[in-house]
Write a protein that holds these residues in place. Structure first.
Motif, PDB file in Angstrom:
ATOM      1  N   GLY A  36       0.823  -1.204   0.000  1.00 17.80           N
ATOM      2  CA  GLY A  36       0.000   0.000   0.000  1.00 17.80           C
ATOM      3  C   GLY A  36       0.855   1.251   0.000  1.00 17.80           C
ATOM      4  N   GLU A  37       0.560   2.166  -0.911  1.00 15.27           N
ATOM      5  CA  GLU A  37       1.275   3.441  -0.981  1.00 15.27           C
ATOM      6  C   GLU A  37       0.269   4.574  -0.805  1.00 15.27           C
ATOM      7  OE1 GLU A  37       3.509   3.567  -4.588  1.00 15.27           O
ATOM      8  OE2 GLU A  37       4.830   1.897  -4.004  1.00 15.27           O
ATOM      9  N   HIS A  38       0.525   5.397   0.193  1.00 12.01           N
ATOM     10  CA  HIS A  38      -0.400   6.481   0.503  1.00 12.01           C
ATOM     11  C   HIS A  38      -0.295   7.612  -0.531  1.00 12.01           C
ATOM     12  CE1 HIS A  38      -1.294   4.447   4.118  1.00 12.01           C
ATOM     13  NE2 HIS A  38      -0.281   4.889   4.856  1.00 12.01           N
ATOM     14  N   TYR A  39      -1.412   8.240  -0.773  1.00 13.49           N
ATOM     15  CA  TYR A  39      -1.428   9.475  -1.551  1.00 13.49           C
ATOM     16  C   TYR A  39      -2.484  10.391  -0.941  1.00 13.49           C
ATOM     17  CZ  TYR A  39      -5.689   7.718  -3.818  1.00 13.49           C
ATOM     18  OH  TYR A  39      -6.953   7.248  -4.059  1.00 13.49           O
ATOM     19  N   TYR A  40      -2.417  11.658  -1.294  1.00 16.61           N
ATOM     20  CA  TYR A  40      -3.288  12.642  -0.654  1.00 16.61           C
ATOM     21  C   TYR A  40      -4.045  13.440  -1.715  1.00 16.61           C
ATOM     22  CZ  TYR A  40      -0.599  11.517   3.492  1.00 16.61           C
ATOM     23  OH  TYR A  40      -0.012  10.847   4.525  1.00 16.61           O
ATOM     24  N   THR A  41      -5.290  13.709  -1.413  1.00 12.58           N
ATOM     25  CA  THR A  41      -6.110  14.569  -2.264  1.00 12.58           C
ATOM     26  C   THR A  41      -6.643  15.717  -1.410  1.00 12.58           C
ATOM     27  OG1 THR A  41      -8.078  13.220  -1.817  1.00 12.58           O
ATOM     28  CG2 THR A  41      -6.788  12.678  -3.784  1.00 12.58           C
ATOM     29  N   GLN A  53     -13.724  25.429   3.500  1.00  8.66           N
ATOM     30  CA  GLN A  53     -12.343  25.149   3.876  1.00  8.66           C
ATOM     31  C   GLN A  53     -11.831  23.979   3.030  1.00  8.66           C
ATOM     32  OE1 GLN A  53     -10.729  27.012   5.965  1.00  8.66           O
ATOM     33  NE2 GLN A  53     -12.339  28.069   7.131  1.00  8.66           N
ATOM     34  N   THR A  54     -10.517  23.827   2.998  1.00 14.84           N
ATOM     35  CA  THR A  54      -9.923  22.675   2.313  1.00 14.84           C
ATOM     36  C   THR A  54      -9.052  21.898   3.292  1.00 14.84           C
ATOM     37  OG1 THR A  54      -8.000  23.950   1.574  1.00 14.84           O
ATOM     38  CG2 THR A  54      -9.903  23.842   0.081  1.00 14.84           C
ATOM     39  N   ARG A  55      -8.892  20.615   3.014  1.00 13.31           N
ATOM     40  CA  ARG A  55      -8.036  19.774   3.849  1.00 13.31           C
ATOM     41  C   ARG A  55      -7.485  18.630   3.016  1.00 13.31           C
ATOM     42  NH1 ARG A  55     -13.001  17.696   7.673  1.00 13.31           N
ATOM     43  NH2 ARG A  55     -14.210  16.621   6.043  1.00 13.31           N
ATOM     44  N   GLN A  56      -6.356  18.084   3.495  1.00 12.40           N
ATOM     45  CA  GLN A  56      -5.719  16.948   2.842  1.00 12.40           C
ATOM     46  C   GLN A  56      -6.307  15.646   3.386  1.00 12.40           C
ATOM     47  OE1 GLN A  56      -2.923  17.077   0.385  1.00 12.40           O
ATOM     48  NE2 GLN A  56      -4.097  18.980   0.244  1.00 12.40           N
ATOM     49  N   VAL A  57      -6.674  14.754   2.484  1.00 12.22           N
ATOM     50  CA  VAL A  57      -7.252  13.468   2.867  1.00 12.22           C
ATOM     51  C   VAL A  57      -6.341  12.348   2.355  1.00 12.22           C
ATOM     52  CG1 VAL A  57      -9.234  11.921   2.654  1.00 12.22           C
ATOM     53  CG2 VAL A  57      -9.584  14.402   2.793  1.00 12.22           C
ATOM     54  N   GLN A  58      -6.000  11.443   3.262  1.00  8.24           N
ATOM     55  CA  GLN A  58      -5.123  10.325   2.887  1.00  8.24           C
ATOM     56  C   GLN A  58      -5.929   9.167   2.322  1.00  8.24           C
ATOM     57  OE1 GLN A  58      -1.872   8.772   5.600  1.00  8.24           O
ATOM     58  NE2 GLN A  58      -3.183   6.949   5.550  1.00  8.24           N
ATOM     59  N   ASP A  59      -5.412   8.590   1.249  1.00  5.68           N
ATOM     60  CA  ASP A  59      -5.973   7.359   0.698  1.00  5.68           C
ATOM     61  C   ASP A  59      -4.802   6.454   0.315  1.00  5.68           C
ATOM     62  OD1 ASP A  59      -7.761   5.482  -0.138  1.00  5.68           O
ATOM     63  OD2 ASP A  59      -8.930   6.855  -1.395  1.00  5.68           O
ATOM     64  N   THR A  60      -5.097   5.256  -0.121  1.00 10.02           N
ATOM     65  CA  THR A  60      -4.030   4.285  -0.379  1.00 10.02           C
ATOM     66  C   THR A  60      -4.265   3.564  -1.693  1.00 10.02           C
ATOM     67  OG1 THR A  60      -3.813   3.920   2.012  1.00 10.02           O
ATOM     68  CG2 THR A  60      -2.780   2.304   0.559  1.00 10.02           C
ATOM     69  N   HIS A  61      -3.221   3.518  -2.525  1.00  9.50           N
ATOM     70  CA  HIS A  61      -3.211   2.654  -3.706  1.00  9.50           C
ATOM     71  C   HIS A  61      -2.617   1.309  -3.295  1.00  9.50           C
ATOM     72  CE1 HIS A  61      -4.616   5.253  -6.838  1.00  9.50           C
ATOM     73  NE2 HIS A  61      -3.645   6.142  -6.697  1.00  9.50           N
ATOM     74  N   TRP A  62      -3.264   0.217  -3.709  1.00  7.04           N
ATOM     75  CA  TRP A  62      -2.762  -1.116  -3.388  1.00  7.04           C
ATOM     76  C   TRP A  62      -2.230  -1.794  -4.645  1.00  7.04           C
ATOM     77  CZ3 TRP A  62      -2.008  -2.667   1.456  1.00  7.04           C
ATOM     78  CH2 TRP A  62      -2.711  -2.012   2.475  1.00  7.04           C
ATOM     79  N   TYR A  63      -1.049  -2.437  -4.496  1.00 10.00           N
ATOM     80  CA  TYR A  63      -0.398  -3.121  -5.608  1.00 10.00           C
ATOM     81  C   TYR A  63      -0.084  -4.557  -5.185  1.00 10.00           C
ATOM     82  CZ  TYR A  63       0.348   1.732  -7.007  1.00 10.00           C
ATOM     83  OH  TYR A  63       0.163   3.059  -7.334  1.00 10.00           O
ATOM     84  N   PRO A  64      -0.198  -5.515  -6.100  1.00  8.07           N
ATOM     85  CA  PRO A  64       0.114  -6.912  -5.744  1.00  8.07           C
ATOM     86  C   PRO A  64       1.599  -7.075  -5.420  1.00  8.07           C
ATOM     87  CG  PRO A  64      -0.228  -6.694  -8.111  1.00  8.07           C
ATOM     88  CD  PRO A  64      -0.614  -5.373  -7.506  1.00  8.07           C
ATOM     89  N   ALA A  65       1.881  -7.988  -4.501  1.00 12.48           N
ATOM     90  CA  ALA A  65       3.264  -8.269  -4.108  1.00 12.48           C
ATOM     91  C   ALA A  65       3.397  -9.757  -3.819  1.00 12.48           C
ATOM     92  CB  ALA A  65       3.656  -7.453  -2.877  1.00 12.48           C
ATOM     93  N   ALA A  66       4.549 -10.306  -4.134  1.00 11.79           N
ATOM     94  CA  ALA A  66       4.830 -11.713  -3.845  1.00 11.79           C
ATOM     95  C   ALA A  66       6.336 -11.873  -3.735  1.00 11.79           C
ATOM     96  CB  ALA A  66       4.267 -12.623  -4.933  1.00 11.79           C
ATOM     97  N   GLY A  67       6.763 -12.857  -2.975  1.00 13.18           N
ATOM     98  CA  GLY A  67       8.198 -13.048  -2.836  1.00 13.18           C
ATOM     99  C   GLY A  67       8.533 -14.165  -1.876  1.00 13.18           C
ATOM    100  N   ARG A  68       9.797 -14.213  -1.511  1.00 13.26           N
ATOM    101  CA  ARG A  68      10.309 -15.236  -0.601  1.00 13.26           C
ATOM    102  C   ARG A  68      11.271 -14.575   0.371  1.00 13.26           C
ATOM    103  NH1 ARG A  68      12.797 -20.824  -2.791  1.00 13.26           N
ATOM    104  NH2 ARG A  68      10.552 -21.240  -2.913  1.00 13.26           N
TER     105      ARG A  68
END
Length: 223
Positions: A36-41, A53-68
């Motif tokens: 998961g990598e956070h980004y803000y809007t 008013q305006t404010r920053q809101v955090q959200d998350t992009h999810w990417y597949p991961a696999a390994g050993r």
């Protein structure tokens, strides 16, 4: 006070060697998860006074991961008896395992000794539970990103070795307000665990004073 008087009464302490298994193992774990990598809007909202008013809101992009990942473990300690509450016995750690010595009958003087009730295979299953958090931590490090998800994992155990050891504990119980409370003392370090109606600091200091008294007795007895 009464606690100090109790602690100095060595006759109320029972010496017991508790059996343990220790396990060494190399592990290899294949995993599937997500990074998961956070980004803000920026969003607009109306405050309590009706102003925009305006404010920053955090959200998350999810990417597949696999390994050993590989993790090696040394001296994973597992109590081999259920006579005493396992949660208290576990909390007596750490033990100075590098100073273990081969068994001789002389070490049992003044102590009782138990035999194991958890067999070698059952003990290793418990050891796996102790290994799991460190394996998960290594997986999360390997996935990277800001947050991680572990969807599945398979762990393989290699080069497994074990030792059967006896560790010394002082055991006692006391009565307080019509209740019996049991506590355990690591006879090597003075670590105290158990039920605690009183200040744990006072109990620990009292236990250390007992160990000091016993040490003095042993010292002069050996002269």
């Amino acid at each position: 006070n009464k606690l100090k008087q109790f602690a100095r009464d060595i006759s109320k302490l029972k010496g017991l060697y508790i059996p343990h298994w220790t396990y060494d193992s190399d592990t290899t774990t294949d995993y599937i998860g997500q990074r998961g990598e956070h980004y803000y809007t920026t969003e607009t909202y109306t405050d309590s006074e009706g102003n925009d008013q305006t404010r920053q809101v955090q959200d998350t992009h999810w990417y597949p991961a696999a390994g050993r990942v590989g993790v090696s473990f040394d001296d994973i300690l597992v109590p081999a008896s259920d006579t005493l509450p396992r949660k208290y016995v576990d909390e007596l750690e750490p033990w100075d395992l590098p100073n273990l010595t081969p068994y001789t009958d002389e070490y049992l003087s003044g102590f009782q000794s138990e035999s194991y009730t958890t067999d070698l295979r059952g003990g290793f299953n418990l050891a796996k539970d102790k290994m799991a958090p460190e394996i998960d931590s290594k997986i999360r490090w390997d996935i990277g990103g800001d947050v991680q998800r572990i969807d599945s994992k398979t762990t393989y155990y290699q080069n497994i070795t074990f030792k059967y050891i006896l560790l010394p504990v002082w055991i006692s119980a006391y009565r307080f307000k019509d209740r019996n409370f049991q506590f355990l003392v690591n006879a090597r370090t003075g670590e105290v665990q158990g039920e605690r109606p009183w200040s744990w600091v006072k109990i620990t200091l009292a236990a250390l004073s007992v160990i000091a008294i016993i040490g003095i007795i042993v010292y002069f007895a050996s002269k």
